[in-house]
Motif scaffolding. Structure first.
Motif, PDB file in Angstrom:
ATOM      1  N   ALA B  30       0.838  -1.211   0.000  1.00  0.00           N
ATOM      2  CA  ALA B  30       0.000   0.000   0.000  1.00  0.00           C
ATOM      3  C   ALA B  30       0.868   1.253   0.000  1.00  0.00           C
ATOM      4  CB  ALA B  30      -0.933  -0.010   1.210  1.00  0.00           C
ATOM      5  N   ALA B  40      -1.559   4.402   4.417  1.00  0.00           N
ATOM      6  CA  ALA B  40      -1.386   2.979   4.114  1.00  0.00           C
ATOM      7  C   ALA B  40      -2.133   2.126   5.136  1.00  0.00           C
ATOM      8  CB  ALA B  40       0.097   2.620   4.087  1.00  0.00           C
ATOM      9  N   VAL B  43      -5.749   2.173   4.337  1.00  0.00           N
ATOM     10  CA  VAL B  43      -6.035   1.327   3.175  1.00  0.00           C
ATOM     11  C   VAL B  43      -6.101  -0.145   3.596  1.00  0.00           C
ATOM     12  CG1 VAL B  43      -5.070   0.448   0.999  1.00  0.00           C
ATOM     13  CG2 VAL B  43      -5.143   2.913   1.433  1.00  0.00           C
ATOM     14  N   VAL B  44      -5.196  -0.541   4.470  1.00  0.00           N
ATOM     15  CA  VAL B  44      -5.177  -1.932   4.921  1.00  0.00           C
ATOM     16  C   VAL B  44      -6.461  -2.255   5.700  1.00  0.00           C
ATOM     17  CG1 VAL B  44      -4.018  -3.579   6.455  1.00  0.00           C
ATOM     18  CG2 VAL B  44      -2.668  -2.157   4.911  1.00  0.00           C
ATOM     19  N   THR B  47      -9.257  -2.502   3.325  1.00  0.00           N
ATOM     20  CA  THR B  47      -9.171  -3.753   2.576  1.00  0.00           C
ATOM     21  C   THR B  47      -9.792  -4.903   3.365  1.00  0.00           C
ATOM     22  OG1 THR B  47      -7.176  -3.030   1.442  1.00  0.00           O
ATOM     23  CG2 THR B  47      -7.583  -5.407   1.485  1.00  0.00           C
ATOM     24  N   LEU B  72      -6.524  -4.826  -2.132  1.00  0.00           N
ATOM     25  CA  LEU B  72      -5.623  -3.839  -1.539  1.00  0.00           C
ATOM     26  C   LEU B  72      -5.114  -2.841  -2.569  1.00  0.00           C
ATOM     27  CD1 LEU B  72      -3.804  -3.141   1.095  1.00  0.00           C
ATOM     28  CD2 LEU B  72      -2.028  -4.289  -0.207  1.00  0.00           C
ATOM     29  N   ALA B  76      -5.723   1.057  -2.657  1.00  0.00           N
ATOM     30  CA  ALA B  76      -4.549   1.928  -2.513  1.00  0.00           C
ATOM     31  C   ALA B  76      -4.469   2.914  -3.682  1.00  0.00           C
ATOM     32  CB  ALA B  76      -3.277   1.093  -2.433  1.00  0.00           C
TER      33      ALA B  76
END
Lengths: 91, 192
Positions: B30, B40, B43-44, B47, B72, B76
Motif C-alpha cells: 500500500a 497505508a 487502506v489496509v 481492505t 488492496l 490503494a
C-alpha cells in the motif's frame, strides 16, 4: 571468463549473462537463448556463482516474515471486526 | 483453506491470524501508492472490511492471497488518487555495475563470495530482518513485485493480475529488484 576457446559469434559475455538470469529462472528464454546461457555458465565460474547468489537472494526473501502486530494494532483490528459483525447482524 | 472457513463462519480469531499473517506485506504494498504510513494503514483496514464483506461470495477461483492483494491495490490506487506512471524500465540501471566488466563484457571484479559465509544464518532464518529492510528500500515498483513474488510466493501470473502489469514488465521489475538485493548482500557479506 572464457577459457581459451574462441568466442562464437552468437555466444554471450558475462555482462549479458547477468541480465538474463531472471529470464532464465523464469523460463522466459527461447530454447536457443537457454542453450547459449547454459553454454556460457559451463565455461564461466563467476557467472555460475552469480546465478547461485541470485537463487540464494530469492531464498532469503522467502524467509521474510511479518513482524507481530503491536497489541494496540491487534486491538484495533479486533474492534474493526466486532464493528463489522455488529453492523452485518443489523442488516 | 481452513482459516477461510472459520472466517466465513464468524471466527474472530481466524480474522486476527489472517491480519497478522499479511499485515507487513500489505503495508509495504500500500505504501508505494499512498503518501504516508497513516494512509497505508487506513487502506489496509479498508481492505479487510472489503474482505469481510466479500468473503461469503469469494469462490476461490483465484487464491485468497491474490484476491486479497488485488483488493488492496485497487483501494490503494483510489486512496493515492494518482494514475500510476507507466513502468520506467530504464530507471534502475544494469543488474551489475558496468565498471565490474572489461570492454569485452567479461568480469574484472567478479562476484565476491558470500553464500557459504552466511549459510548458517541463512538456514536459521536470521537474516530475514535485514533482507526485509533491503526490500523496503527498493524503488516502489520493484518493491511491489519482489514482495509479491519472493516474499509472498505468488506466481508471475498472479502478480501480473494484482498489479495489472504485463509479464514482460513484471520480469524486468523482478530482475532489477532481485539484482539490487543481491548487490546489497554482496556489499555487506562478500569477501573477494
Amino acid at each position: 571468463m572464457r577459457l581459451g576457446l574462441p568466442l562464437r559469434r552468437r555466444d554471450i559475455v558475462c555482462q549479458q549473462a547477468v541480465e538474463l538470469v531472471t529470464d532464465y529462472l523464469e523460463n522466459a528464454l527461447s530454447a536457443a537463448g537457454r542453450r547459449r546461457f547454459e553454454r556460457h555458465l559451463a565455461d564461466c565460474p563467476h557467472c555460475t556463482e552469480y546465478l547461485a547468489q541470485m537463487r540464494a537472494t530469492i531464498e532469503l526473501a522467502g524467509q521474510v516474515t511479518a513482524d507481530d502486530l503491536t497489541p494496540q494494532m491487534q486491538d484495533e483490528f479486533i474492534a474493526l471486526y466486532r464493528q463489522w459483525q455488529a453492523a452485518s447482524e443489523g442488516d | 483453506m481452513e482459516l477461510l472457513q472459520r472466517l466465513r463462519s464468524g471466527d474472530e480469531q481466524a480474522f486476527v491470524v489472517l491480519v497478522r499473517r499479511y499485515h507487513d506485506s500489505m503495508i509495504r504494498l500500500a505504501s508505494s501508492f499512498v503518501p504516508s504510513r497513516a494512509v497505508a494503514e487506513e487502506v489496509v483496514q479498508d481492505t479487510w472490511i472489503g474482505v469481510l464483506r466479500g468473503i461469503g461470495g469469494f469462490e476461490g477461483r483465484s487464491s485468497f492471497r491474490t484476491w486479497l492483494f488485488r483488493i488492496l491495490v485497487n483501494r490503494a490506487r483510489t486512496a493515492g488518487a494518482r494514475e500510476r506512471r507507466t513502468v520506467a524500465i530504464g530507471d534502475a540501471g544494469p543488474a551489475v555495475d558496468q565498471s565490474r566488466f572489461d570492454a569485452a563484457g567479461t568480469w574484472v571484479a567478479p562476484p565476491e563470495q558470500w553464500i557459504e559465509d552466511i549459510d548458517d544464518r541463512l538456514r536459521a532464518g536470521k537474516l530475514a530482518h535485514r533482507i526485509r529492510s533491503v526490500i523496503e528500500e527498493l524503488p516502489a515498483r520493484q518493491r511491489e513485485v519482489v514482495t509479491l513474488r519472493d516474499v509472498e510466493g505468488l506466481s508471475s501470473d498472479e502478480v501480473c493480475h494484482v498489479l495489472e502489469i504485463t509479464d514482460g514488465n513484471q520480469r524486468v521489475l523482478l530482475h532489477r529488484g532481485r539484482s539490487r538485493v543481491r548487490q546489497v548482500l554482496e556489499t555487506e557479506f562478500g569477501r573477494a
